[in-house]
Design an enzyme around this catalytic site. Structure first.
Site, short mmCIF file in Angstrom:
data_model
loop_
_atom_site.label_atom_id
_atom_site.label_comp_id
_atom_site.label_asym_id
_atom_site.label_seq_id
_atom_site.Cartn_x
_atom_site.Cartn_y
_atom_site.Cartn_z
CE1 TYR A 166 -3.14 3.08 1.04
CE2 TYR A 166 -1.77 3.27 3.00
CZ TYR A 166 -2.75 3.78 2.17
OH TYR A 166 -3.33 5.00 2.47
P1 NAD Z 1 -12.32 5.68 1.84
O1 NAD Z 1 -12.23 4.28 1.31
O2 NAD Z 1 -13.34 5.95 2.90
O3 NAD Z 1 -12.55 6.69 0.64
C1 NAD Z 1 -12.00 6.51 -0.64
C2 NAD Z 1 -13.12 6.63 -1.66
O4 NAD Z 1 -12.53 6.53 -2.97
C3 NAD Z 1 -14.17 5.52 -1.57
O5 NAD Z 1 -15.46 6.09 -1.41
C4 NAD Z 1 -14.03 4.77 -2.89
O6 NAD Z 1 -15.28 4.28 -3.39
C5 NAD Z 1 -13.40 5.80 -3.81
N1 NAD Z 1 -12.58 5.23 -4.89
C6 NAD Z 1 -11.60 4.30 -4.76
N2 NAD Z 1 -11.06 4.01 -5.96
C7 NAD Z 1 -11.71 4.79 -6.87
C8 NAD Z 1 -11.61 4.95 -8.28
N3 NAD Z 1 -10.75 4.23 -9.01
N4 NAD Z 1 -12.43 5.84 -8.90
C9 NAD Z 1 -13.33 6.56 -8.16
N5 NAD Z 1 -13.48 6.45 -6.82
C10 NAD Z 1 -12.68 5.57 -6.18
O7 NAD Z 1 -10.86 6.07 2.37
P2 NAD Z 1 -10.40 7.27 3.31
O8 NAD Z 1 -10.00 6.71 4.61
O9 NAD Z 1 -11.39 8.39 3.25
O10 NAD Z 1 -9.06 7.71 2.57
C11 NAD Z 1 -9.02 8.83 1.67
C12 NAD Z 1 -7.58 9.05 1.21
O11 NAD Z 1 -6.76 9.30 2.35
C13 NAD Z 1 -6.94 7.87 0.50
O12 NAD Z 1 -6.09 8.36 -0.50
C14 NAD Z 1 -6.12 7.19 1.57
O13 NAD Z 1 -5.03 6.47 1.01
C15 NAD Z 1 -5.64 8.40 2.34
N6 NAD Z 1 -5.27 8.13 3.73
C16 NAD Z 1 -6.24 7.82 4.65
C17 NAD Z 1 -5.86 7.59 5.98
C18 NAD Z 1 -6.88 7.28 7.04
O14 NAD Z 1 -6.46 7.12 8.21
N7 NAD Z 1 -8.18 7.18 6.73
C19 NAD Z 1 -4.51 7.68 6.36
C20 NAD Z 1 -3.56 7.97 5.38
C21 NAD Z 1 -3.97 8.22 4.08
#
Ligand code: NAD
Length: 316
Positions: free
Chosen positions: A154
Site C-alpha cells: 500500500y
Molecule cells: P475511503 O475508502 O473511505 O474513501 C475513498 C473513496 O474513494 C471511496 O469512497 C471509494 O469508493 C473511492 N474510490 C476508490 N477508488 C476509486 C476509483 N478508481 N475511482 C473513483 N473512486 C474511487 O478512504 P479514506 O480513509 O477516506 O481515505 C481517503 C484518502 O486518504 C486515500 O487516498 C487514503 O489512502 C488516504 N489516507 C487515509 C488515511 C486514514 O487514516 N483514513 C490515512 C492515510 C492516508
C-alpha cells in the site's frame, strides 16, 4: 464567488467530510466516486447524504480509470483534491495488490492525464499517507525530508502516486501538494479501521482483537484537523507535507479511553500483522510554517466524539 473544486473519493470517510466543509464555505463541488467494494455503498451514500441535497454539489458516479475529458472539461475546475484510493495496509499483500495498483497508481495517472487538458486547473492536492515512510524506529517525530521506505505494498503505491503528481506538475506547470495523513479517526471513519472495529465490538459486548501488544505508537489525527489542513493547502504551500496531530501515543492509551467508556470490554492480543509499523509520529513544523496548520483535537475528546457518533447510528 468561490471556485469550482473536484473531489475524488467524495463519498469516503475523508472525502465526504471535506465535501461538507467546502460546501459550507460556499464552494461549488463536483465529486467523483465509483463506490468500490472496500466497504458498503450504503455507508458511503449515508456519508454524502447531506451534500446530495445541496444544489452546489454534483456527484459523478465513475471510476477514475474510465474518466474522459468530456466528463470534466466544461466544469471550470480550479482545484483538484484527490482522495480516491484503495486504502488499508494489511490487505495490500497477495492477490489484492492489483486493486491497489488500479485505484492508487493507474487511477491517479488517468486523472492527471485528463486534468492537464483543463486550462482552468490551478492546484492539485493529493491525499497521501504516513505509510510512505515505513517504520520510524527513532521515537522522534518524522520530518518531511525523512527517507521514504514504505513497509507495505500500500505504502509503495501511495509513494508512486505522489511521484506521479510531482512529475506531472513539473512538466505541465500546475501547483501541487502531497499531504501525508497520519491515522485519521472520528465520525465516518472507515469500518475496516481499528477504532471503528473496536467501538463496534465494544458496543456489541464482543472481545476486541488487538494485533501486537498494544505498545505500538500512532499519531492519531482527528478528521476535523485533517479537513482543516486540506482547506489550508488550497491556497498555500508547495511540495510535501505531514498532516498529523504531532503527538504519538501507544495504542494502549487509546484502548484505555474506550475501556473507560465501556468498562466491561475484554481485550485479546494477537501477533502483529505484516506491514504494521511500530511507530508513527508526524513532525508538522513545515505544515505549520507554510500552511498555518495547527491541529486542535486531542485523542480523549476525539475518540469520545467518534464513540458517541457511532452510538447514534449503530444499534444492537
Ligand atoms: P475511503 O475508502 O473511505 O474513501 C475513498 C473513496 O474513494 C471511496 O469512497 C471509494 O469508493 C473511492 N474510490 C476508490 N477508488 C476509486 C476509483 N478508481 N475511482 C473513483 N473512486 C474511487 O478512504 P479514506 O480513509 O477516506 O481515505 C481517503 C484518502 O486518504 C486515500 O487516498 C487514503 O489512502 C488516504 N489516507 C487515509 C488515511 C486514514 O487514516 N483514513 C490515512 C492515510 C492516508
Amino acid at each position: 464567488m468561490q471556485a469550482n473544486v473536484l473531489i475524488t473519493g467524495c463519498c469516503g470517510f475523508i472525502g465526504s467530510s471535506l465535501t461538507d466543509r467546502l460546501l459550507a464555505n460556499g464552494y461549488t463541488v463536483y465529486g467523483i466516486d465509483c463506490f468500490n467494494d472496500n466497504y458498503s455503498k450504503s455507508i458511503k451514500l449515508e456519508n454524502i447524504k447531506s451534500a446530495l441535497s445541496n444544489s452546489k454539489f454534483t456527484l459523478l458516479e465513475k471510476d477514475l480509470n474510465q474518466l474522459e475529458l468530456d466528463d470534466i472539461s466544461k466544469l471550470n475546475i480550479k482545484y483538484v483534491i484527490h482522495l480516491a484510493a484503495q486504502p488499508g495496509v494489511r490487505d495490500s499483500w497477495g492477490p489484492e495488490f492489483v486493486k491497489y495498483v488500479k485505484n492508487n497508481i493507474d487511477a491517479t495517472q488517468r486523472l492527471l492525464e485528463i486534468i492537464i487538458r483543463c486550462p482552468s486547473l490551478k492546484r492539485f492536492i493529493n491525499g497521501s499517507s504516513s505509510s510512505v515512510y515505513g517504520d520510524n524506529n527513532s521515537d522522534k517525530p518524522i520530518p518531511i525530508n525523512f527517507p521514504t521506505n514504505p513497509l507495505s505494498p500500500y505504502g509503495v503505491t501511495k509513494l508512486t502516486a505522489e511521484k506521479l503528481v510531482k512529475a506531472y506538475a513539473m512538466n505541465y506547470g500546475f501547483e501541487y501538494v502531497n499531504l501525508r495523513f497520519f491515522t485519521v479517526y472520528g465520525p465516518r471513519q472507515r469500518p475496516d479501521m481499528a477504532f471503528s472495529k473496536f467501538i463496534k465490538k465494544a458496543m456489541a459486548g464482543e472481545t476486541l482483537i488487538i494485533f501486537g501488544d498494544g505498545t505500538q505508537k500512532r499519531d492519531f489525527t482527528f478528521i476535523e484537523d485533517i479537513v482543516e489542513g486540506i482547506v489550508l493547502s488550497m491556497n498555500q504551500g508547495s511540495g510535501d507535507y505531514n498532516l498529523g496531530r504531532g503527538k504519538s501515543i501507544q495504542l494502549r492509551e487509546a484502548l484505555a479511553i474506550i475501556q473507560d467508556y465501556f468498562p466491561n470490554i475484554k481485550i485479546q492480543f494477537e501477533n502483529p500483522q505484516r506491514g504494521d509499523v511500530k511507530s508513527t509520529w508526524a513532525d508538522i513544523s513545515n505544515s505549520t510554517l507554510d500552511l498555518g496548520y495547527s491541529p486542535k483535537v486531542d485523542i480523549q475528546e476525539g475518540l469520545i466524539r467518534q464513540i458517541e457518533w457511532m452510538k447514534e447510528r449503530i444499534s444492537y
